[in-house]
Each structure stands twice: as structure tokens, then as C-alpha cells.
Motif scaffolding. Sequence first.
Motif, mmCIF file in Angstrom:
data_model
loop_
_atom_site.group_PDB
_atom_site.id
_atom_site.type_symbol
_atom_site.label_atom_id
_atom_site.label_comp_id
_atom_site.label_asym_id
_atom_site.label_seq_id
_atom_site.Cartn_x
_atom_site.Cartn_y
_atom_site.Cartn_z
ATOM 1 N N GLY A 23 0.547 -1.531 0.072
ATOM 2 C CA GLY A 23 0.208 0.104 -0.042
ATOM 3 C C GLY A 23 0.882 0.997 -0.340
ATOM 4 N N GLY A 24 0.520 2.471 -0.784
ATOM 5 C CA GLY A 24 0.612 3.246 -0.829
ATOM 6 C C GLY A 24 2.602 3.201 -1.638
ATOM 7 N N ALA A 25 2.412 2.262 -2.653
ATOM 8 C CA ALA A 25 3.542 2.347 -4.135
ATOM 9 C C ALA A 25 2.693 2.596 -5.159
ATOM 10 C CB ALA A 25 3.474 1.366 -4.269
ATOM 11 N N VAL A 26 2.932 3.800 -6.092
ATOM 12 C CA VAL A 26 2.671 4.281 -7.170
ATOM 13 C C VAL A 26 3.579 3.630 -8.387
ATOM 14 C CG1 VAL A 26 1.985 6.260 -8.079
ATOM 15 C CG2 VAL A 26 1.593 6.358 -5.663
ATOM 16 N N LEU A 27 2.927 3.185 -8.511
ATOM 17 C CA LEU A 27 3.439 2.638 -10.427
ATOM 18 C C LEU A 27 2.979 3.944 -11.970
ATOM 19 C CD1 LEU A 27 2.114 -1.359 -10.042
ATOM 20 C CD2 LEU A 27 4.298 0.141 -8.792
ATOM 21 N N PRO A 28 3.749 3.564 -12.114
ATOM 22 C CA PRO A 28 4.011 3.775 -13.619
ATOM 23 C C PRO A 28 3.473 3.268 -15.039
ATOM 24 C CG PRO A 28 6.601 2.995 -13.531
ATOM 25 C CD PRO A 28 5.517 3.214 -12.091
ATOM 26 N N VAL A 29 2.654 3.536 -16.008
ATOM 27 C CA VAL A 29 2.181 3.822 -16.747
ATOM 28 C C VAL A 29 2.770 3.622 -18.242
ATOM 29 C CG1 VAL A 29 0.368 2.766 -17.782
ATOM 30 C CG2 VAL A 29 -0.195 2.541 -15.166
ATOM 31 N N GLY A 30 2.648 2.880 -19.039
ATOM 32 C CA GLY A 30 3.277 3.102 -20.051
ATOM 33 C C GLY A 30 2.666 4.064 -21.366
ATOM 34 N N PRO A 31 2.913 4.617 -22.919
ATOM 35 C CA PRO A 31 2.563 5.194 -23.795
ATOM 36 C C PRO A 31 1.818 4.122 -24.007
ATOM 37 C CG PRO A 31 4.264 5.118 -24.002
ATOM 38 C CD PRO A 31 4.856 4.464 -22.584
ATOM 39 N N PRO A 32 0.362 4.152 -24.490
ATOM 40 C CA PRO A 32 -0.801 3.189 -24.491
ATOM 41 C C PRO A 32 -0.435 3.080 -25.964
ATOM 42 C CG PRO A 32 -1.929 6.034 -24.630
ATOM 43 C CD PRO A 32 0.043 5.490 -24.201
ATOM 44 N N PRO A 33 -0.329 1.962 -26.757
ATOM 45 C CA PRO A 33 -0.054 1.018 -28.168
ATOM 46 C C PRO A 33 -0.891 2.202 -28.746
ATOM 47 C CG PRO A 33 -1.253 0.113 -26.516
ATOM 48 C CD PRO A 33 -1.335 0.986 -25.994
ATOM 49 N N ALA A 34 -0.129 1.511 -30.280
ATOM 50 C CA ALA A 34 -0.980 2.151 -31.511
ATOM 51 C C ALA A 34 -2.516 1.281 -31.061
ATOM 52 C CB ALA A 34 -0.188 2.189 -32.422
ATOM 53 N N ARG A 35 -2.412 0.287 -31.318
ATOM 54 C CA ARG A 35 -3.886 -0.601 -31.844
ATOM 55 C C ARG A 35 -5.041 -0.844 -30.185
ATOM 56 N NH1 ARG A 35 0.146 -4.167 -30.889
ATOM 57 N NH2 ARG A 35 -0.658 -5.788 -28.973
ATOM 58 N N PHE A 36 -6.290 -0.135 -31.243
ATOM 59 C CA PHE A 36 -7.199 -0.896 -29.561
ATOM 60 C C PHE A 36 -7.938 -1.852 -29.788
ATOM 61 C CE2 PHE A 36 -6.583 3.608 -31.452
ATOM 62 C CZ PHE A 36 -7.559 4.546 -30.899
ATOM 63 N N PRO A 37 -7.968 -1.996 -27.817
ATOM 64 C CA PRO A 37 -8.561 -2.963 -27.988
ATOM 65 C C PRO A 37 -10.003 -3.751 -29.151
ATOM 66 C CG PRO A 37 -8.867 -1.736 -25.991
ATOM 67 C CD PRO A 37 -8.051 -1.055 -27.264
ATOM 68 N N GLN A 38 -10.491 -4.752 -29.595
ATOM 69 C CA GLN A 38 -10.867 -5.189 -30.407
ATOM 70 C C GLN A 38 -12.001 -6.068 -29.528
ATOM 71 O OE1 GLN A 38 -9.669 -4.790 -33.784
ATOM 72 N NE2 GLN A 38 -7.989 -3.752 -32.420
ATOM 73 N N VAL A 39 -11.992 -6.124 -28.292
ATOM 74 C CA VAL A 39 -14.000 -6.632 -27.848
ATOM 75 C C VAL A 39 -13.719 -5.891 -27.287
ATOM 76 C CG1 VAL A 39 -13.458 -9.120 -29.148
ATOM 77 C CG2 VAL A 39 -12.032 -8.583 -27.354
ATOM 78 N N ASP A 40 -14.433 -6.664 -26.320
ATOM 79 C CA ASP A 40 -15.017 -6.114 -25.114
ATOM 80 C C ASP A 40 -15.090 -7.214 -23.744
ATOM 81 O OD1 ASP A 40 -15.975 -3.372 -26.213
ATOM 82 O OD2 ASP A 40 -17.655 -3.593 -26.935
ATOM 83 N N VAL A 41 -15.505 -7.678 -24.244
ATOM 84 C CA VAL A 41 -15.844 -8.762 -23.655
ATOM 85 C C VAL A 41 -14.673 -10.383 -23.891
ATOM 86 C CG1 VAL A 41 -18.131 -9.195 -23.650
ATOM 87 C CG2 VAL A 41 -16.912 -10.332 -21.419
ATOM 88 N N ALA A 42 -14.559 -11.366 -23.009
ATOM 89 C CA ALA A 42 -14.204 -12.099 -23.859
ATOM 90 C C ALA A 42 -14.934 -13.753 -23.347
ATOM 91 C CB ALA A 42 -12.574 -12.394 -23.420
ATOM 92 N N PRO A 43 -14.809 -14.367 -24.104
ATOM 93 C CA PRO A 43 -16.209 -15.541 -23.447
ATOM 94 C C PRO A 43 -14.811 -17.003 -22.460
ATOM 95 C CG PRO A 43 -15.762 -15.946 -26.050
ATOM 96 C CD PRO A 43 -14.942 -14.711 -25.393
ATOM 97 N N VAL A 44 -14.300 -17.003 -21.350
ATOM 98 C CA VAL A 44 -13.843 -17.759 -20.728
ATOM 99 C C VAL A 44 -15.107 -19.100 -20.025
ATOM 100 C CG1 VAL A 44 -12.204 -17.585 -18.639
ATOM 101 C CG2 VAL A 44 -12.167 -16.137 -20.162
ATOM 102 N N ALA A 45 -14.314 -20.333 -19.860
ATOM 103 C CA ALA A 45 -15.027 -20.917 -19.195
ATOM 104 C C ALA A 45 -14.290 -20.593 -17.699
ATOM 105 C CB ALA A 45 -14.681 -22.967 -20.078
ATOM 106 N N VAL A 46 -15.121 -21.034 -17.120
ATOM 107 C CA VAL A 46 -15.559 -20.986 -15.756
ATOM 108 C C VAL A 46 -14.012 -22.243 -15.419
ATOM 109 C CG1 VAL A 46 -16.604 -21.055 -13.049
ATOM 110 C CG2 VAL A 46 -17.674 -19.958 -15.519
ATOM 111 N N CYS A 47 -13.882 -21.439 -14.387
ATOM 112 C CA CYS A 47 -12.436 -22.227 -12.999
ATOM 113 C C CYS A 47 -12.861 -23.706 -12.845
ATOM 114 C CB CYS A 47 -11.695 -21.684 -12.776
ATOM 115 S SG CYS A 47 -12.218 -20.380 -11.829
ATOM 116 N N PRO A 48 -12.910 -24.603 -12.304
ATOM 117 C CA PRO A 48 -13.289 -25.974 -11.461
ATOM 118 C C PRO A 48 -13.306 -25.596 -10.435
ATOM 119 C CG PRO A 48 -10.900 -26.642 -12.547
ATOM 120 C CD PRO A 48 -11.094 -25.550 -13.119
#
Length: 293
Positions: free
Chosen positions: A145-170
Motif C-alpha cells: 500500500g502506498g506504492a505508485v506505479l508508472p504506466v507506459g504510453p498506450p499502444p497504437a492499436r485499440f482493444p478489439q473486443v469488449d468481453v472475452a468468453p472464458v470457461a469457469v475454473c473448476p
Amino acid sequence: MSCLEILATGPLATIQDLGRPGLAGIGVGRSGAADAGSFRLANRLVGNDEGAAAIEVTFGGLAVRATRDLTAAVTGAPCPITVDGRAAAVNSVLRIPAGVELRMGVPGCGLRSYLAVRGGVAVPPVLGSRATDVLAGVGPEPLAGGAVLPVGPPPARFPQVDVAPVAVCPADEIVLSVAPGPRHDWFVDDALATLVSKPYEVTADSNRIGMRLDGPALDRSRTEELPSEGMVAGALQVPPSARPTLFLADHPVTGGYPVIAVVAAADLDAAAQARPGQRIRFRLKKGFRTRLS
């Protein structure tokens, strides 16, 4: 440039990427995300390269605040998520305005979740990687707690989907494929058959290095000392307790106990999601036979 303030971490939160391969010769393991498939998905959802650094969260509890507008995704063990106090979905693209908090609760199944932000966590790399290796002490310190992390510049491409279908873990039993290990002949004739015919339970003595399993004994036929030899993720090493330890992402690069079997690389992501108290059942990969077959 700092964009992500850590408010709380839960039991353990670390920065991970896809690790630092090729350094075992100098005693440094690969490390990296324990569930690489979920990690890659989180980065794909926000348009990052698959290896961009993200946060691995063990058993929930992470809380962060954005210091500028961010795009994020949470994958892996499905946990309750809130953004600005409102429920949000795992495996989807999340918008976090500046000053807003994202909080992750305890997952209902699985163990490790991943928070990726568009641009990646841009801490300085160590030996070519931003991964935290908890065994070797290489890479960034576990988050606090208290750490502040840098985030890099955004990549040129944009996300292609809004949600991914993922099987529920056992939520009950996880099945992992294994092949006989390099020292399976150091065990009694029925040891390999025992390993693949009866379940084992994940004990609380487990972490990113490996998980100790409780179950039927795997007795040795040879009792002499074994010189240290190379180890890989997925190795099932059997110490004097006669119960196996399954090596995970931060495993040591060498070991001195015999390896009875090795979990298939394709099943290591599932192994990384096993939580204490859960049962694991091993099955022999097609083409291999136990001595009793």
C-alpha cells in the motif's frame, strides 16, 4: 507519469510479465505470470503486447486508484470487481477515470487474478524482465500500500473486443496430465500407478514457488543421495515425506530430490489456479504406461 496508486494488496500482489528465460545457467529462473494464459488475455483485452507487465493478485484484495484516465482488464480467477463503487465484469474492458478506485474481492474459485492496464506497468526491468521472482529476490518488490506505479504510453492499436468468453475454473477437482519424470525409476513399482489413480490435496504450504500436496505416499526404491540436477516448472519432486511438491513459476533451477513425473506445459495455467484444500488428480499422458499397465 505515475498513474496507478496501490491502496491495498490482499495476501500477495506482484508485478509480472512473461519472465526472463534463458538464465538458468547463472541460477536465475524464468519466473513470470503463474497463469500465463490469463495474463496474456488481460493484455490482449486492453490492446497491449502480450508480454506487457501487469499485476498478479493472489486471492483478491487488491485496491488501486487511477491518477489519470486508464483502460484496464481483470482476468484469471473470477473475483468481484467494483469501479467507483459499481460492479464490473471480469474478462472485459474497463474504463477507470482519473481519481476513481478499482477494487477486487475474493474469487469464488481459482487463486490468481490479473490486472492489466493499457500501456503496461512501466517499472524498470531487471535482467530483461519486470517479473517479481519471490524465490530469487529478483525484480520489483511485492507490491505494498502506498506504492505508485508508472504506466507506459498506450499502444497504437485499440482493444478489439469488449468481453472475452472464458470457461469457469473448476471449483472442486483439477485434472493435470503428466509424463513420467527422469527419476521415476527411483520409486517402487506401483508408485507411478498410485500417483495417477488417487487424488491429492493442495496444502496451505503453497506459493508461487510450488505447492505441497497431501495424499498417498510415493515410496522410493532407492535411498541414496541424488546429486542436484536441473528442474522445470511442472516437476513433481518427492522429498523424504513421500508426498509430492509441484513446482510452479518461481521454482528453483536445481533440486536434489527425485522427480517422479512432470506436468504437461499446457496444464500449468490450471495448476496455478489450484487453491489450498482443492483436490488435484493426475492422469498419464497418452502414449505412456505405468509399470502396472
